[in-house]
Write a protein that holds these residues in place. Structure first.
Motif, mmCIF file in Angstrom:
data_model
loop_
_atom_site.group_PDB
_atom_site.id
_atom_site.type_symbol
_atom_site.label_atom_id
_atom_site.label_comp_id
_atom_site.label_asym_id
_atom_site.label_seq_id
_atom_site.Cartn_x
_atom_site.Cartn_y
_atom_site.Cartn_z
ATOM 1 N N SER A 68 0.675 -0.930 -0.268
ATOM 2 C CA SER A 68 -0.200 -0.212 0.328
ATOM 3 C C SER A 68 0.921 1.094 0.353
ATOM 4 O O SER A 68 1.775 1.343 1.159
ATOM 5 N N SER A 69 0.389 2.161 -0.823
ATOM 6 C CA SER A 69 1.039 3.034 -0.766
ATOM 7 C C SER A 69 2.130 3.799 0.740
ATOM 8 O O SER A 69 0.875 3.838 1.201
ATOM 9 N N ALA A 70 3.143 4.478 0.618
ATOM 10 C CA ALA A 70 2.796 4.875 1.946
ATOM 11 C C ALA A 70 3.103 6.703 1.959
ATOM 12 O O ALA A 70 3.315 6.627 0.444
ATOM 13 N N SER A 71 2.783 7.064 2.490
ATOM 14 C CA SER A 71 3.502 8.809 1.886
ATOM 15 C C SER A 71 4.632 8.452 1.687
ATOM 16 O O SER A 71 4.737 8.810 2.854
ATOM 17 N N ALA A 72 5.207 9.707 1.437
ATOM 18 C CA ALA A 72 6.406 10.043 1.380
ATOM 19 C C ALA A 72 6.786 10.842 2.213
ATOM 20 O O ALA A 72 7.899 10.766 2.498
ATOM 21 N N ALA A 73 5.853 11.876 2.716
ATOM 22 C CA ALA A 73 6.422 12.977 3.904
ATOM 23 C C ALA A 73 6.233 11.991 5.487
ATOM 24 O O ALA A 73 6.617 12.388 5.997
ATOM 25 N N THR A 74 6.154 10.600 5.363
ATOM 26 C CA THR A 74 6.217 9.707 6.396
ATOM 27 C C THR A 74 7.420 9.756 6.603
ATOM 28 O O THR A 74 8.234 8.797 5.849
ATOM 29 N N THR A 75 7.724 9.410 7.913
ATOM 30 C CA THR A 75 9.639 8.869 8.216
ATOM 31 C C THR A 75 9.237 7.895 8.989
ATOM 32 O O THR A 75 8.407 7.692 9.485
ATOM 33 N N ALA A 76 9.934 6.696 8.642
ATOM 34 C CA ALA A 76 10.344 5.695 9.628
ATOM 35 C C ALA A 76 10.972 5.457 10.600
ATOM 36 O O ALA A 76 12.195 6.636 10.211
ATOM 37 N N THR A 77 10.806 5.169 11.291
ATOM 38 C CA THR A 77 11.846 5.082 12.755
ATOM 39 C C THR A 77 12.869 3.883 13.219
ATOM 40 O O THR A 77 11.838 3.321 13.449
ATOM 41 N N ALA A 78 13.581 3.519 13.274
ATOM 42 C CA ALA A 78 14.198 2.003 13.076
ATOM 43 C C ALA A 78 15.918 2.793 13.920
ATOM 44 O O ALA A 78 16.470 3.302 13.715
ATOM 45 N N VAL A 121 7.868 -5.412 -7.536
ATOM 46 C CA VAL A 121 7.978 -5.903 -6.291
ATOM 47 C C VAL A 121 9.621 -4.924 -5.155
ATOM 48 O O VAL A 121 10.711 -4.350 -6.200
ATOM 49 N N THR A 122 9.726 -4.246 -4.408
ATOM 50 C CA THR A 122 10.199 -3.589 -4.182
ATOM 51 C C THR A 122 10.600 -4.619 -2.348
ATOM 52 O O THR A 122 9.620 -4.623 -2.321
ATOM 53 N N GLY A 123 11.545 -3.455 -2.220
ATOM 54 C CA GLY A 123 11.185 -4.019 -0.683
ATOM 55 C C GLY A 123 13.050 -3.691 0.391
ATOM 56 O O GLY A 123 13.834 -2.755 -0.456
ATOM 57 N N LYS A 124 13.467 -4.254 1.517
ATOM 58 C CA LYS A 124 14.521 -3.309 2.060
ATOM 59 C C LYS A 124 14.969 -4.585 3.030
ATOM 60 O O LYS A 124 13.854 -4.704 4.489
ATOM 61 N N THR A 136 2.764 -4.795 -6.210
ATOM 62 C CA THR A 136 1.605 -4.358 -6.743
ATOM 63 C C THR A 136 0.914 -5.131 -7.296
ATOM 64 O O THR A 136 1.381 -5.845 -8.038
ATOM 65 N N PRO A 137 -0.389 -4.927 -7.829
ATOM 66 C CA PRO A 137 -1.365 -6.406 -8.439
ATOM 67 C C PRO A 137 -1.114 -6.798 -10.036
ATOM 68 O O PRO A 137 -0.175 -5.852 -10.344
ATOM 69 N N GLY A 138 -1.184 -8.006 -9.259
ATOM 70 C CA GLY A 138 -0.884 -9.167 -10.727
ATOM 71 C C GLY A 138 -0.286 -10.666 -9.776
ATOM 72 O O GLY A 138 -1.117 -10.331 -9.069
ATOM 73 N N GLU A 179 -4.258 -5.339 -3.663
ATOM 74 C CA GLU A 179 -4.171 -4.525 -3.915
ATOM 75 C C GLU A 179 -2.954 -4.800 -3.229
ATOM 76 O O GLU A 179 -2.343 -5.327 -3.369
ATOM 77 N N THR A 180 -2.237 -3.437 -3.829
ATOM 78 C CA THR A 180 -0.339 -3.856 -3.413
ATOM 79 C C THR A 180 -0.350 -4.053 -1.422
ATOM 80 O O THR A 180 -1.030 -3.307 -1.151
ATOM 81 N N LEU A 181 0.616 -5.123 -2.513
ATOM 82 C CA LEU A 181 0.597 -5.483 -0.607
ATOM 83 C C LEU A 181 2.083 -5.711 -0.223
ATOM 84 O O LEU A 181 3.017 -5.542 -1.328
ATOM 85 N N ARG A 182 2.051 -5.273 1.038
ATOM 86 C CA ARG A 182 3.182 -4.304 1.861
ATOM 87 C C ARG A 182 2.884 -5.681 3.352
ATOM 88 O O ARG A 182 2.345 -5.327 3.614
ATOM 89 N N LYS A 183 4.550 -6.764 3.041
ATOM 90 C CA LYS A 183 4.368 -7.106 4.309
ATOM 91 C C LYS A 183 5.651 -7.095 5.086
ATOM 92 O O LYS A 183 6.434 -6.755 4.407
ATOM 93 N N ALA A 184 5.592 -7.564 6.556
ATOM 94 C CA ALA A 184 6.581 -7.591 6.776
ATOM 95 C C ALA A 184 7.302 -8.929 7.201
ATOM 96 O O ALA A 184 6.577 -9.687 7.594
ATOM 97 N N TYR A 185 8.892 -9.621 7.733
ATOM 98 C CA TYR A 185 8.662 -10.969 6.939
ATOM 99 C C TYR A 185 9.944 -10.957 8.205
ATOM 100 O O TYR A 185 10.992 -10.650 7.796
ATOM 101 N N HIS A 186 9.651 -13.035 8.604
ATOM 102 C CA HIS A 186 11.213 -12.886 8.221
ATOM 103 C C HIS A 186 11.151 -14.658 8.064
ATOM 104 O O HIS A 186 10.296 -15.389 7.650
ATOM 105 N N ILE A 187 12.625 -14.637 7.137
ATOM 106 C CA ILE A 187 12.798 -15.844 6.629
ATOM 107 C C ILE A 187 13.628 -16.708 6.903
ATOM 108 O O ILE A 187 14.916 -16.174 7.977
#
Length: 157
Positions: free
Chosen positions: A8-18, A74-77, A95-97, A147-155
Motif C-alpha cells: 500500500s502506498s505510504a506517504s513520502a512525507a511520513t518517516t520511519a523510525t528504526a 516488487v520492492t523491498g528492504k 503491486t497488483p498482478g 491491492e498493493t501488498l506490503r508485508k513485514a517478514y522473517h525468512i
C-alpha cells in the motif's frame, strides 16, 4: 515470496523510525553458526513499516517467468540478516498482478493490501492487513495480488 524473488502506498512525507538496523554491524550481532542464544541475536529495534516511504524500498525485479498476468512490481528492504545469511528480516511490497514462486520457510504479517495465495496441492490463503501467514519451504505458490501488498517478514533458509 522469498527475499531473493520477492516485500500500500505510504506517504513520502511520513518517516520511519528504526534503531539499529544496519546489517552486520556491532549493533546486530549474530553468530555464523546460526546460534540463537541471547548474545547472538540482533539488537532489539522498532520499525514503523507503513511509515517507510516507497522511495526507501529498493527494486527487487521478478524473473519474467514468474509473472502470470499484469505488470507487478516488487520492492523491498532487508532490515536485518544473520552473518551466515540464513535468517532474514525485512519489508516486501508487490503491486497488483499474478505471480508464481517457490517459497522459503517464512513468517510474515500483512501491513496493507490484499492477496490470494494458492498453495499447489494445498490451501488457498486470503491475506489482508493484520493477517499473519506461515509459508513452508518448497511450497509452490501462485499469488494473485488484488491491492498493493506490503508485508513485514522473517525468512529462515
Amino acid at each position: 515470496m522469498t527475499a531473493a524473488s520477492d516485500a500500500s502506498s505510504a506517504s513520502a512525507a511520513t518517516t520511519a523510525t528504526a534503531a539499529p538496523v544496519a546489517t552486520g554491524s556491532a549493533a546486530t550481532p549474530a553468530s555464523a553458526s546460526g546460534d540463537s542464544s541471547p548474545a547472538s541475536l540482533p539488537a532489539s529495534f522498532v520499525v514503523n513499516i507503513p511509515g517507510i516511504a516507497d522511495a526507501d524500498l529498493e527494486p527487487d525485479p521478478l524473473d519474467p517467468s514468474q509473472i502470470v498476468s499484469g505488470e507487478p512490481v516488487v520492492t523491498g528492504k532487508v532490515l536485518w540478516e544473520s552473518q551466515d545469511g540464513r535468517q532474514i528480516r525485512g519489508i516486501w511490497q508487490i503491486t497488483p498482478g499474478v505471480v508464481t514462486d517457490t517459497e522459503a520457510n517464512e513468517l510474515f504479517v500483512v501491513v496493507s493490501g490484499r492477496a490470494t495465495i494458492e498453495v499447489e496441492g494445498g490451501s488457498v490463503l486470503e491475506v489482508g492487513p493484520g493477517d499473519a501467514c506461515i509459508l513452508r519451504e518448497g511450497d509452490r505458490t501462485r499469488w494473485t495480488v488484488h491491492e498493493t501488498l506490503r508485508k513485514a517478514y522473517h525468512i529462515s533458509l
